[in-house]
Design a protein around this motif. Structure first.
Motif, PDB file in Angstrom:
ATOM      1  N   ARG A 231       0.875  -1.359  -0.018  1.00 38.14           N
ATOM      2  CA  ARG A 231       0.083  -0.012  -0.021  1.00 38.14           C
ATOM      3  C   ARG A 231       0.963   1.353  -0.023  1.00 38.14           C
ATOM      4  N   TYR A 244      -4.347   9.429   3.724  1.00 40.51           N
ATOM      5  CA  TYR A 244      -4.939   8.500   2.922  1.00 40.51           C
ATOM      6  C   TYR A 244      -3.906   7.207   2.685  1.00 40.51           C
ATOM      7  N   SER A 245      -4.596   5.948   2.829  1.00 40.76           N
ATOM      8  CA  SER A 245      -3.890   4.746   2.548  1.00 40.76           C
ATOM      9  C   SER A 245      -4.574   3.828   1.456  1.00 40.76           C
ATOM     10  N   LEU A 246      -3.711   3.619   0.347  1.00 40.21           N
ATOM     11  CA  LEU A 246      -4.494   2.846  -0.812  1.00 40.21           C
ATOM     12  C   LEU A 246      -3.451   2.059  -1.539  1.00 40.21           C
ATOM     13  N   ASP A 247      -4.208   1.322  -2.402  1.00 35.74           N
ATOM     14  CA  ASP A 247      -3.385   0.301  -3.166  1.00 35.74           C
ATOM     15  C   ASP A 247      -2.888   1.038  -4.397  1.00 35.74           C
ATOM     16  N   THR A 604      -6.526   6.883   6.770  1.00 35.88           N
ATOM     17  CA  THR A 604      -7.725   6.569   6.133  1.00 35.88           C
ATOM     18  C   THR A 604      -7.900   5.754   5.063  1.00 35.88           C
ATOM     19  N   LEU A 605      -8.444   4.777   5.026  1.00 38.71           N
ATOM     20  CA  LEU A 605      -8.153   3.682   3.917  1.00 38.71           C
ATOM     21  C   LEU A 605      -8.992   3.989   2.959  1.00 38.71           C
ATOM     22  N   ILE A 606      -8.370   3.844   1.582  1.00 32.64           N
ATOM     23  CA  ILE A 606      -9.260   3.984   0.409  1.00 32.64           C
ATOM     24  C   ILE A 606      -9.249   2.628  -0.126  1.00 32.64           C
ATOM     25  N   GLU A 607     -10.397   2.020  -0.248  1.00 30.27           N
ATOM     26  CA  GLU A 607     -10.597   0.701  -0.842  1.00 30.27           C
ATOM     27  C   GLU A 607     -11.046   0.175  -2.192  1.00 30.27           C
ATOM     28  N   ASN A 608     -11.500   1.259  -2.978  1.00 31.11           N
ATOM     29  CA  ASN A 608     -12.094   0.933  -4.093  1.00 31.11           C
ATOM     30  C   ASN A 608     -11.791   2.334  -4.888  1.00 31.11           C
ATOM     31  N   GLN A 611     -14.321   5.282  -3.841  1.00 29.73           N
ATOM     32  CA  GLN A 611     -13.889   6.180  -2.869  1.00 29.73           C
ATOM     33  C   GLN A 611     -12.637   6.998  -3.417  1.00 29.73           C
TER      34      GLN A 611
END
Length: 643
Positions: A231, A244-247, A604-608, A611
Motif C-alpha cells: 500500500r 490516505y492509504s491505498l493500493d 484513512t483507507l481507500i478501498e475502491n 472512494q
C-alpha cells in the motif's frame, strides 16, 4: 619462478605477462619438473577456447550447460558434441514459431561475431603463434580498467566491481534559473522565487519521501509519500486533513484507464509476491559461477575455431584512426570458417536453452549490483519480451507470462533461434567477408579492427589516455567517430571527448570537456564533483545549421552540502528564437540524513475506485483555492514590490 601456460617460457615471479608471447596465464615452476616447457600437449585437433569481446562491457559471459570437462580428452572429442538430451527434446511438443527470420538472422550474425572472441582462446603447445598473440591481446583487454574506475569487464562479471549505493538519505531543493523570463508580463522575474524542496529517505526495503512547492520560502503545496508494503500512504495537508492509504494499482487504473482487474504484479505493487513468484536460485560465489560457465562454453566454442583461422596480418606503421606511429606492432587476423561456426552455433543454442545455471548466475549478478529493484525490472522485461501478446502480461493467472523459471524463457527463445538459423548466420559472415584484426605492440593491445562488406568497427587504445572508436555503416554511407583524450591528475579525470557523425543526411559534431571529475568526492545522489562542458552543432541536409551548448557543475555549496547545476546556453535552433539566452537548473543537496517524517495521524483507507474518485474530486476543488491565493500573492507582491 613461474611458467607461461601458453608457450612454456619461464617467467619471473614479478612478471604479470609473459615476455615471450604476452600471455597473462602462468603456473609456479616445480623444481622436480624443470623440463615442463618441453612437454606441451599436442592434440589431434587444436584445443581452442577463449577470446574476450572487445566491446561487451555490460554482457555476462556466454551461457552455460551441463558440466563439460575443462580439458576433454582428444579421443573423446568427436563424441562430446551432443550437449542436448535428444530424447527429452523429442518428447517436447513443437510450438508454432513466428516468422521473424530476417531479424533473427541479423541478431545471430552479430552473435556469431561475438562468439568467435567472447571467450579466451587456448592453444596447446607452440611458441608465439598467431592464435597465442590473439588470445593474450583479448585477455589483457578484459583485464584492463575502464577509464579511471579501477574496474575491468572481468571484475564486473565476477561480481568484484563497486556495488552502487542503494541507500539515499538527504534533503534537497530544486529551482530554475532563467534570466529575463517574464511569465506574467509585469517585468518581474518570478521563476527564481519558486523552488521545490524535498527529502528522500530510501533504502533497499523501505522509503519515505516528502516535498513542497515553495514561493519565496513559504510552502504552497506539500506532499508526503510513505510506501507501506503493498500500500501507499499519501498526505497533502493543503488539500485534505486526511492521511490516505491505498493500493497503488487504484491510482494506476484511474490515471491510465487500465482495467484494474487485469493489472499484473509487474506494476510495482506487491513486490514481495512478485519476487517470490520470480523464482531463481541465488548464486553465492559469482566468481566461481563465472569460471564454471566460461569453462563449459569453451568446450563448445572451441569446436568452431581452429588454429589456421588465425594468421599474421600486415604490419601497421600507424593507427588508422588516431594516426599514432607504431613500431614493433604485430597484427593477427581471425577469419571464421562458416561450416564450423554454423555447427558451433547450433550446439551453442542447444546448450543455452536448457541452461538454468546461467539463468541463476545472471539474475544473481543483477541482484548483487542493483538489488531487488533490479530484479523486479528484469522480471518486467522478461514478461514483456516473452509474452505472445499483451494478455500474457496483463491477464489472468492462466494467461500471464511465466515468471517462475528466471530468465529461462529468454534463453529458450535464444537457443531455438541459434539452432534454427545458426548456419544461415555463419554463411552470411562468410559472404560479407568478415575479419577481425587485432594489433599488439609489446604487451599492449593497441587496436582492434572488425571489417565486413556491411560495415566496420575500429577500436584504438594505444595508451591509457587516448582512445578512438569508429563505426562505418556501409549500406547508408554513414560514419560515426568517438575520440577521447583524457588523463587522471591527482585522482581527478580531465580531458576532451569528441563525437562526429558524417556521410548521412544529418551531420553532427559534439565536444565534451571534462574538468576535475573527482571519484573520491560525490554528492548524496552519487554525482562526482567536477565540471563537464559541451557543445553540439547539427546540420540537416538542405537546412540551416543549429547549435547549443551546456555546462554541468557539481561543487560544494556555500551553505554546506552539494550544488548541482546544469545550464543550456548559446541556443541557436530554428523556431526557438524567443528562448532566453540561458536555461539553468540548480539542485542542492544537504548530503545529511533527511529530516522528512511520516505523518503522525491515523490513516484513512481507500478501498475502491469510487472512494478514490470522491477524494480526488475534493482535492481538485481545494487545489483551485490554493492556486488562486498564489496568483493573488504573486500579482500584489509584484505590484507592491514585496511578498
Amino acid at each position: 619462478m613461474k611458467q607461461c601456460t601458453s608457450c612454456g617460457a619461464v617467467m619471473s615471479d614479478s612478471d604479470k605477462f609473459c615476455t615471450n608471447c604476452g600471455s597473462a596465464s602462468s603456473v609456479p615452476v616445480e623444481p622436480e619438473k624443470p623440463e615442463l616447457p618441453t612437454e606441451p600437449e599436442v592434440p589431434a585437433e587444436p584445443v581452442i577456447a577463449e577470446a574476450a569481446a572487445a566491446e561487451a562491457p555490460a554482457f555476462p559471459p556466454e551461457p552455460e550447460k551441463p558440466a563439460y570437462p575443462t580439458e576433454p580428452e582428444i579421443k573423446e572429442t568427436a563424441q562430446e558434441t551432443p550437449y542436448v538430451n535428444t530424447a527429452a527434446v523429442a518428447q517436447q511438443p513443437e510450438k508454432p514459431k513466428k516468422k521473424k527470420t530476417g531479424l533473427i538472422v541479423g541478431i545471430i550474425a552479430a552473435l556469431a561475431v561475438i562468439a568467435a572472441v567472447l571467450f579466451f582462446i587456448k592453444c596447446c603447445g607452440g611458441k608465439s603463434k598467431p592464435i597465442d598473440r590473439f588470445r593474450s591481446a583479448q585477455e589483457r583487454f578484459m583485464a584492463a580498467e575502464v577509464m579511471d574506475s579501477e574496474t575491468s569487464i572481468e571484475q564486473f562479471l565476477r561480481g568484484k566491481a563497486e556495488v552502487p549505493d542503494r541507500n539515499i538519505s538527504t534533503d534537497a531543493s530544486l529551482r530554475l534559473d532563467i534570466p529575463g523570463l517574464d511569465l506574467l508580463g509585469t517585468g518581474a522575474d518570478i521563476i527564481s522565487d519558486f523552488e521545490i524542496a524535498f527529502g528522500i529517505n530510501s533504502s533497499e526495503d523501505s522509503g519515505l519521501y516528502g516535498g513542497a512547492i515553495k514561493y519565496k520560502g513559504s510552502p504552497v503545496l506539500s506532499v508526503t509519500v510513505v510506501p507501506d508494503g503493498d500500500r501507499l500512504g499519501i498526505y497533502i495537508p493543503e488539500l485534505s486533513d486526511e492521511y490516505y492509504s491505498l493500493d497503488p494499482k487504484l491510482l494506476l487504473g484511474m490515471f491510465t484507464a487500465v482495467d484494474i482487474d487485469g493489472l499484473d504484479r509487474l506494476d510495482g505493487a506487491e513486490a514481495d509476491e512478485l519476487l517470490a513468484e520470480f523464482d531463481y536460485e541465488t548464486v553465492s560465489d559469482l566468481s566461481r559461477a563465472y569460471d564454471d560457465i566460461k569453462a563449459r562454453y569453451e568446450a563448445i566454442i572451441m569446436k568452431g575455431l581452429e588454429e589456421n583461422d588465425f594468421v599474421d596480418g600486415e604490419e601497421l606503421t600507424a593507427l588508422r584512426g588516431l594516426g599514432t606511429e607504431l613500431s614493433g606492432a604485430k597484427t593477427v587476423v581471425f577469419t571464421p570458417n562458416a561450416e564450423r561456426i554454423g555447427a558451433m552455433l547450433k550446439e551453442l543454442g542447444a546448450a543455452v536453452k536448457e541452461d538454468e545455471a546461467l539463468s541463476n548466475y545472471v539474475l544473481s549478478l543483477v541482484e548483487h549490483y542493483w538489488g531487488k529493484a533490479g530484479v523486479r525490472l528484469t522480471a518486467s522485461l522478461i514478461a514483456s519480451v516473452t509474452a505472445e501478446d499483451d494478455d500474457k502480461v496483463f491477464g489472468d493467472d492462466d494467461d500471464k507470462a511465466d515468471l517462475s523459471r528466471g530468465i529461462m524463457p529468454i534463453l529458450e527463445k535464444l537457443g531455438e533461434a541459434l539452432e534454427e538459423h545458426g548456419e544461415e548466420a555463419a554463411n552470411r559472415l562468410a559472404e560479407n567477408h568478415f575479419a577481425w584484426n587485432c594489433v599488439v605492440r609489446g604487451s599492449t593491445t593497441v587496436a582492434q579492427y572488425i571489417t565486413s562488406d556491411k560495415g566496420d568497427v575500429w577500436v584504438e587504445t594505444p595508451d591509457e589516455n587516448n582512445s578512438f572508436i569508429r563505426f562505418d555503416d556501409k549500406a547508408n554511407g554513414e560514419t560515426t567517430v568517438i575520440k577521447a583524450n583524457t588523463q587522471v591528475t591527482d585522482g581527478k579525470l580531465g580531458g576532451d571527448v569528441t563525437f562526429d557523425v558524417t556521410g548521412g543526411e544529418t551531420t553532427v559534431h559534439g565536444l565534451y570537456t571534462l574538468e576535475g571529475l573527482d571519484k573520491s568526492q560525490k554528492s548524496a545522489f552519487g554525482a562526482r564533483y567536477g565540471t563537464v562542458r559541451g557543445s553540439f552543432d547539427i546540420a540537416e541536409e538542405g537546412e540551416e545549421p543549429e547549435s547549443f551548448g551546456f555546462e554541468a557543475i557539481v561543487e560544494p555549496d556555500e551553505n554546506g552540502g552539494t550544488r548541482h547545476s546544469i545550464v543550456i546556453k548559446d541556443i541557436n535552433i530554428e523556431d526557438m528564437e524567443d528562448l532566453p539566452e540561458r536555461i539553468g537548473l540548480i539542485l542542492t543537496t544537504t548530503d545529511q540524513p533527511s529530516t522528512v517524517k511520516a505523518p503522525e495521524i491515523e490513516k484513512t483507507l481507500i478501498e475502491n475506485e469510487e472512494q478514490l474518485s470522491e477524494v480526488l474530486g475534493e482535492m481538485v476543488n481545494n487545489l483551485e483555492a490554493v492556486l488562486m491565493r498564489l496568483l493573488m500573492r504573486i500579482q500584489f507582491g509584484s505590484a507592491l514590490g514585496g511578498n
